[in-house]
Design a protein around this motif. Structure first.
Motif, short mmCIF file in Angstrom:
data_model
loop_
_atom_site.label_atom_id
_atom_site.label_comp_id
_atom_site.label_asym_id
_atom_site.label_seq_id
_atom_site.Cartn_x
_atom_site.Cartn_y
_atom_site.Cartn_z
N GLY A 48 0.93 -1.25 -0.20
CA GLY A 48 0.13 -0.16 -0.06
C GLY A 48 1.00 1.20 -0.04
O GLY A 48 1.88 1.32 -0.43
N ASP A 49 0.19 2.28 0.73
CA ASP A 49 0.82 3.62 0.40
C ASP A 49 1.41 4.29 1.63
O ASP A 49 2.36 4.78 1.56
CB ASP A 49 -0.30 4.84 -0.06
CG ASP A 49 -1.12 4.11 -1.29
OD1 ASP A 49 -0.28 4.18 -2.20
OD2 ASP A 49 -2.23 3.70 -1.34
N ILE A 50 0.89 3.76 3.00
CA ILE A 50 1.54 4.45 4.09
C ILE A 50 1.37 3.38 5.26
O ILE A 50 0.31 2.52 5.22
CB ILE A 50 0.45 5.62 4.48
CG1 ILE A 50 0.40 6.61 3.45
CG2 ILE A 50 0.76 6.23 5.78
CD1 ILE A 50 -0.82 7.67 3.69
N ILE A 51 2.25 3.45 6.04
CA ILE A 51 2.18 2.45 7.30
C ILE A 51 2.00 3.39 8.55
O ILE A 51 2.97 4.44 8.56
CB ILE A 51 3.42 1.54 7.56
CG1 ILE A 51 3.18 0.47 6.19
CG2 ILE A 51 3.39 0.88 8.50
CD1 ILE A 51 4.58 -0.26 6.07
N ILE A 52 1.18 2.99 9.51
CA ILE A 52 1.12 3.77 10.77
C ILE A 52 1.25 2.87 11.66
O ILE A 52 0.96 1.94 12.07
CB ILE A 52 -0.11 4.54 10.80
CG1 ILE A 52 -0.59 5.50 9.71
CG2 ILE A 52 -0.44 5.09 12.16
CD1 ILE A 52 -1.92 6.01 9.77
N GLU A 63 12.91 0.09 8.83
CA GLU A 63 13.90 -1.05 8.48
C GLU A 63 13.26 -2.04 7.61
O GLU A 63 13.75 -2.51 6.60
CB GLU A 63 14.43 -1.58 9.77
CG GLU A 63 15.40 -0.49 10.27
CD GLU A 63 16.33 -0.16 9.54
OE1 GLU A 63 17.19 -0.70 8.87
OE2 GLU A 63 16.85 1.29 9.51
N LYS A 64 12.17 -2.56 7.97
CA LYS A 64 11.48 -3.69 7.10
C LYS A 64 10.78 -3.33 5.76
O LYS A 64 10.94 -3.85 4.95
CB LYS A 64 10.45 -4.52 8.09
CG LYS A 64 10.96 -5.03 9.19
CD LYS A 64 9.78 -5.79 9.95
CE LYS A 64 10.20 -6.55 10.85
NZ LYS A 64 10.03 -8.02 10.79
N LYS A 65 10.19 -1.77 5.79
CA LYS A 65 9.49 -1.40 4.54
C LYS A 65 10.10 0.01 4.15
O LYS A 65 9.59 1.04 4.51
CB LYS A 65 8.08 -1.26 4.80
CG LYS A 65 7.28 -2.67 5.09
CD LYS A 65 7.58 -3.49 4.14
CE LYS A 65 6.46 -3.28 3.02
NZ LYS A 65 6.29 -3.99 1.75
N ARG A 66 11.36 0.04 3.57
CA ARG A 66 12.17 1.24 3.37
C ARG A 66 11.46 1.87 2.02
O ARG A 66 11.71 3.15 1.80
CB ARG A 66 13.40 0.80 3.00
CG ARG A 66 14.15 0.35 4.09
CD ARG A 66 15.56 -0.02 3.44
NE ARG A 66 16.41 -0.52 4.87
CZ ARG A 66 17.19 0.35 5.40
NH1 ARG A 66 17.57 1.43 5.31
NH2 ARG A 66 17.80 -0.25 6.61
N ASP A 67 10.55 1.22 1.40
CA ASP A 67 9.88 1.86 0.13
C ASP A 67 8.54 2.35 0.35
O ASP A 67 7.89 3.08 -0.52
CB ASP A 67 9.83 0.75 -0.92
CG ASP A 67 8.94 -0.39 -0.49
OD1 ASP A 67 8.90 -0.80 0.87
OD2 ASP A 67 8.22 -0.87 -1.47
N ILE A 68 7.82 2.47 1.70
CA ILE A 68 6.58 2.89 2.17
C ILE A 68 6.88 3.84 3.18
O ILE A 68 7.66 3.57 4.10
CB ILE A 68 5.64 1.87 2.31
CG1 ILE A 68 5.41 1.00 1.19
CG2 ILE A 68 4.50 2.62 3.05
CD1 ILE A 68 4.64 -0.22 1.82
N PRO A 69 6.28 5.25 3.21
CA PRO A 69 6.38 6.33 4.19
C PRO A 69 5.71 5.51 5.64
O PRO A 69 4.62 4.86 5.59
CB PRO A 69 5.43 7.36 3.89
CG PRO A 69 5.15 7.12 2.16
CD PRO A 69 5.61 5.62 2.11
N VAL A 70 6.50 5.56 6.65
CA VAL A 70 6.12 5.36 7.93
C VAL A 70 5.73 6.25 8.81
O VAL A 70 6.83 7.21 9.12
CB VAL A 70 7.07 4.26 8.52
CG1 VAL A 70 6.51 3.79 10.18
CG2 VAL A 70 7.14 3.00 7.68
N ILE A 71 4.61 6.31 9.57
CA ILE A 71 4.07 7.59 10.46
C ILE A 71 4.34 6.94 11.86
O ILE A 71 3.66 5.99 12.08
CB ILE A 71 2.81 8.17 10.31
CG1 ILE A 71 2.81 8.68 8.69
CG2 ILE A 71 2.35 9.15 11.39
CD1 ILE A 71 1.24 9.09 8.44
#
Length: 92
Positions: A48-52, A63-71
């Motif tokens: 998807g697009d965003i991880i919160i 560290e696990k998902k460098r390709d998705i913005p993490v809030i």
């Protein structure tokens, strides 16, 4: 529509409560979001697009998902914090 994954260590209590808050903020702002929740271990296949996540696990998630913005959220009960941190990503 943006796809959002809310995560916590176990993927049960905290992520469920934070998911409700994110959905409330999205509704208030008329943001078109599909919001799901999972454990940190379960985000590997998320496309998807965003991880919160709560701030205490946000760096681990990055560290696990460098390709998705993490809030990273400090107070999961603060709709203001969620809105403030999510709003810039909704403009993209």
């Amino acid at each position: 529509m943006k796809k959002v994954m809310v995560t916590c260590r176990a993927g049960v209590g905290t992520s469920t409560m934070l998911t409700v808050q994110v959905k409330n903020v999205a509704k208030k702002n008329n943001w078109d979001l599909q919001v799901d929740h999972s454990s940190v271990d379960g985000i590997g296949s998320f496309k998807g697009d965003i991880i919160i996540a709560l701030s205490d696990v946000a760096d681990e998630v990055r560290e696990k998902k460098r390709d998705i913005p993490v809030i990273g959220i400090k107070n999961m009960m603060s709709k203001d914090e969620i809105e403030e941190k999510l709003a810039p990503l909704m403009k993209e």
